[in-house]
Design an enzyme around this catalytic site. Structure first.
Site, short mmCIF file in Angstrom:
data_model
loop_
_atom_site.label_atom_id
_atom_site.label_comp_id
_atom_site.label_asym_id
_atom_site.label_seq_id
_atom_site.Cartn_x
_atom_site.Cartn_y
_atom_site.Cartn_z
N LYS A 107 -17.97 -37.36 -15.89
CA LYS A 107 -17.08 -37.72 -17.00
C LYS A 107 -17.80 -37.72 -18.35
CE LYS A 107 -13.33 -39.80 -14.53
NZ LYS A 107 -13.82 -39.80 -13.13
C1 PLP Z 1 -13.14 -39.20 -12.05
C2 PLP Z 1 -13.95 -38.81 -10.87
C3 PLP Z 1 -13.50 -37.87 -9.90
C4 PLP Z 1 -12.11 -37.27 -9.95
O1 PLP Z 1 -12.02 -36.30 -10.96
P1 PLP Z 1 -10.58 -35.83 -11.50
O2 PLP Z 1 -10.89 -34.94 -12.64
O3 PLP Z 1 -9.86 -37.08 -11.89
O4 PLP Z 1 -9.91 -35.12 -10.37
C5 PLP Z 1 -14.34 -37.53 -8.86
N1 PLP Z 1 -15.57 -38.08 -8.75
C6 PLP Z 1 -16.04 -38.98 -9.64
C7 PLP Z 1 -17.39 -39.56 -9.42
C8 PLP Z 1 -15.26 -39.36 -10.73
O5 PLP Z 1 -15.74 -40.28 -11.60
#
Ligand code: PLP
Length: 435
Positions: A107
């Site tokens: 993220k």
């Molecule tokens: C947010 C997140 C996901 C999911 O990703 P999306 O884009 O919401 O599908 C998967 N793994 C981790 C560690 C995350 O923080």
């Protein structure tokens, strides 16, 4: 390049408007009007480009507002300042490690890219903005870290007291400066409700220039396409089938991968890996998209019962299930199997994977077994550093995951938060007293 609302093709925005709004005025999600195509020569030449050069070339196609080239370059250098290496697990499987950002999860790519653009636009406006975010953990720390120290932007992070992990809490509460952590006595939904009410509150909007740093902001999606190219670059041999397995919750990561394919990156197949929150997996199988209440799992960032980016994928494929299943496979996996997979990868390869990556590994294996693709290379997206799940790993592997250097500092700092109840009138009073 113009952007449109998924509720109305004719409601259009510039990139600047899109990033500052987050959501379209009719409540739709914002999408690029078309996916720009990259030249074949660009794809063939990936090997000779750095990650930042790749990011720059892609950004230029999506962001055609009048941003001088050197400003765009600075934005990218500040935002995408960590690596995305492909760990070669065996001859036809690689693990794309997306956890080298400051908060140890993928993220960071989206949050930092958005923050640097907002920084650029705030400078131009000669104005201040205030960001309100509700978080259940990961998003808040990525946003806090990304906006930390940016002049003219104040960030208020609302998190549910006692409901985030210790490491997450440290990452939310130790920044100070322009980042204020509000510890709310209540649930994540309470935090979300306070934020939503503040956004439509007239008195607050008179005092504040509010923006959200929501995960559905298009500026968080675009940079996530960069690392698919970076991964492809690191696959050194030629393969007939290149397959990406994406641990999926809100489907932002997957949507960004689909952007990369539409831009011309030769990816044969995507696998949307779900835990028992399997709304998307069910859609692939049954053609019916039906949201469900969330179920708590150990891959908790994927515990999403109504994935908001589904509509973007649906629009990308002209609302045709038949076209979607040509490019995307999906399966879902239990916590029990996820723990087994973590153990297996550690025993067999001495590789430590986090629960989200482990779900993607399971989904890739299932696909290979069932479809038996020829001459393939599979890429597993590892979305978080295993240290974030030290408790789980310690339990099943009897080891302690080493603390990554990048977060040692925040773990040593003192937590600073402002405690508030979940009552809206008190939250409002607090904001007005600060403004
Ligand atoms: C947010 C997140 C996901 C999911 O990703 P999306 O884009 O919401 O599908 C998967 N793994 C981790 C560690 C995350 O923080």
């Amino acid at each position: 390049m113009k952007y449109y609302s998924t509720n109305n093709q004719n409601l259009n925005y510039s990139f600047r408007e899109a990033i500052m709004r987050g959501l379209a005025s009719d409540g739709g999600l914002i999408m690029p009007q078309y996916i720009p195509a990259l030249k074949k020569s660009f794809i063939n030449n990936l090997n000779n480009l750095t990650f930042q050069e790749i990011a720059f070339e892609i950004s230029k196609l999506f962001i055609t507002d009048k941003i001088p080239s050197n400003s765009l370059q600075t934005i990218i250098e500040k935002a995408i300042n960590f690596k995305a290496p492909l760990y070669k697990l065996n001859s036809n499987t690689g693990i794309l490690e997306l956890f080298y950002g400051p908060t140890l999860a993928f993220k960071d790519f989206g949050a930092r890219f958005m923050a640097q653009f907002m920084n650029y636009y705030v400078d131009k406006m000669n104005n201040k903005i205030d960001i309100l975010v509700a978080t259940s953990g990961d998003t808040g720390s990525a946003v806090a870290s990304a906006f930390y120290g940016i002049d003219g932007i104040n960030v208020y992070i609302l998190y549910p007291s006692g409901m985030v992990s210790q490491v997450q809490e440290k990452q939310l509460t130790t920044f100070g400066n322009n980042i204020t952590a509000l510890e709310i006595k209540g649930s994540f939904d309470d935090c979300q409700n306070l934020v939503k009410k503040a956004f439509v509150d007239k008195e607050i909007n008179e005092k504040y220039n509010l923006t959200s740093a929501n995960s559905i902001n298009i500026a968080r999606l675009i940079p996530q396409s960069f690392y698919y190219f970076e991964a492809y670059k690191q696959i050194t041999d030629k393969y007939d089938n290149v397959i990406f397995s994406v641990p999926s919750g809100n489907l932002g990561n997957l949507t960004a991968g689909l952007f990369a394919k539409k831009m011309g990156l030769p990816i044969t197949k995507f696998i949307a890996a779900n835990n028992f929150n399997n709304v998307f997996s069910n859609y692939i199988k049954t053609k019916i998209f039906k949201s469900k209440p969330t179920i708590k799992t150990i891959s908790n960032a994927m515990d999403v019962g109504n994935p908001s980016n589904f509509i973007r994928i649906f629009k990308l494929y002209n609302e045709k299930h038949g076209l979607i299943v040509k490019d995307i496979n999906s399966s879902y996996h239990s916590d029990e199997d996820t723990l087994k997979e973590i153990k297996y990868l550690y025993k067999k390869y001495s590789y430590l994977i986090d629960p989200h990556g482990a779900v993607a590994s399971l989904a890739l294996k299932k696909y290979i077994k069932e479809e038996n693709p020829e001459n393939y290379y599979g890429v597993i997206l590892e979305t978080a550093h295993p240290f974030k799940f030290n408790d789980i790993l310690k339990n099943i592997l009897n080891i302690n995951v080493e603390i990554p250097d990048s977060i040692k500092h925040s773990l040593e700092q003192k937590k600073v938060s402002i405690k508030l109840s979940n009552t809206y009138s008190l939250f409002k009073e607090f904001l007005l007293s600060r403004g």
